[in-house]
Scaffold this motif. Structure first.
Motif, PDB file in Angstrom:
ATOM      1  N   ALA A   1      55.317  99.627  69.376  1.00 23.36           N
ATOM      2  CA  ALA A   1      56.048  99.271  70.596  1.00 23.36           C
ATOM      3  C   ALA A   1      55.169  98.475  71.553  1.00 23.36           C
ATOM      4  O   ALA A   1      55.616  97.471  72.138  1.00 23.36           O
ATOM      5  CB  ALA A   1      56.572 100.533  71.273  1.00 23.36           C
ATOM      6  N   ASP A   2      53.918  98.896  71.716  1.00 22.69           N
ATOM      7  CA  ASP A   2      53.020  98.176  72.615  1.00 22.69           C
ATOM      8  C   ASP A   2      52.681  96.787  72.083  1.00 22.69           C
ATOM      9  O   ASP A   2      52.594  95.824  72.851  1.00 22.69           O
ATOM     10  CB  ASP A   2      51.741  98.977  72.853  1.00 22.69           C
ATOM     11  CG  ASP A   2      51.979 100.205  73.724  1.00 22.69           C
ATOM     12  OD1 ASP A   2      53.045 100.311  74.361  1.00 22.69           O
ATOM     13  OD2 ASP A   2      51.084 101.079  73.751  1.00 22.69           O
TER      14      ASP A   2
ATOM     15  N   MET B   1      60.077  97.596  69.649  1.00 19.39           N
ATOM     16  CA  MET B   1      59.891  98.181  70.974  1.00 19.39           C
ATOM     17  C   MET B   1      60.579  99.534  71.099  1.00 19.39           C
ATOM     18  O   MET B   1      60.098 100.422  71.799  1.00 19.39           O
ATOM     19  CB  MET B   1      60.384  97.228  72.058  1.00 19.39           C
ATOM     20  CG  MET B   1      59.482  96.032  72.242  1.00 19.39           C
ATOM     21  SD  MET B   1      60.001  94.945  73.556  1.00 19.39           S
ATOM     22  CE  MET B   1      59.854  95.995  74.966  1.00 19.39           C
TER      23      MET B   1
ATOM     24  N   ASN C   1      55.741  94.632  72.701  1.00 19.33           N
ATOM     25  CA  ASN C   1      55.873  94.333  74.123  1.00 19.33           C
ATOM     26  C   ASN C   1      54.885  93.258  74.565  1.00 19.33           C
ATOM     27  O   ASN C   1      55.254  92.297  75.241  1.00 19.33           O
ATOM     28  CB  ASN C   1      55.683  95.612  74.935  1.00 19.33           C
ATOM     29  CG  ASN C   1      55.976  95.406  76.403  1.00 19.33           C
ATOM     30  OD1 ASN C   1      56.910  94.704  76.765  1.00 19.33           O
ATOM     31  ND2 ASN C   1      55.170  96.031  77.241  1.00 19.33           N
TER      32      ASN C   1
END
Length: 173
Positions: free
Chosen positions: A107-108, A124, A111
């Motif tokens: 997810a990071d 994400m 992002n």
């Protein structure tokens, strides 16, 4: 299926190292070993970043992350996110990282890369799905794991390639 070796330069390797190190997907010693290899391969013409990264092991992860960030390339090369996803998928499958770390890292990565490029990446929502399943609000961890495995499947070969080329020792993060 045969896969061709991706083309990435040292500045792009630094971007991968930085992002993976920030999320504890790799250990700092991998960065130090890589920089030491650069130094020993051409001792008469050593890039400044290699010297700085080589001694960063004496100062901790934050210093290494800072040095990598100062020297890394942009995230425009689409193979970079694929390598990162491949590393996460590989290390999760090998039980070197747990599901929560894998989901949060994906997810990071998504992002950060989406905020700096025009790429529209999947991934994400995997950390949100983990959180909801973990606390019993929605879904279950088996489905989260299945989503993570499907999300990283196509990039596994890139994770394996990066590990064999740039991670000198087995990851123990």
């Amino acid at each position: 299926m045969l896969h061709s070796e991706p083309e990435i330069n040292d500045l792009e390797v630094m971007a991968i190292f930085r992002m993976a190190l920030e999320k504890s997907i790799i250990e700092q010693k991998s960065v130090v070993e890589w920089s030491d290899k650069i130094i020993s391969s051409n001792p008469e013409n050593v890039p400044d970043f290699a010297l700085e990264l080589s001694i960063s092991g004496n100062y901790g992860v934050n210093e290494a992350v800072h040095l990598l960030r100062e020297n890394e390339s942009t995230l425009e090369n689409p193979v970079l996110w694929k390598i990162l996803y491949g590393l996460v998928g590989l290390f999760y499958r090998e039980k070197q990282i747990e599901l929560s770390r894998a989901c949060n890292a994906i997810a990071d990565f998504a992002n950060e890369i989406m905020s700096k490029t025009e790429y529209d990446l999947f991934g994400m929502s995997v950390s949100d799905a983990y959180f909801l399943a973990e606390n019993g609000s929605y879904g279950n961890l088996e489905n989260v794991e299945k989503s993570l495995l499907e999300l990283t499947e196509e990039q596994l070969h890139l994770g394996k390639w990066f590990r064999s080329k740039y991670l000198m020792q087995k990851n123990e993060a």
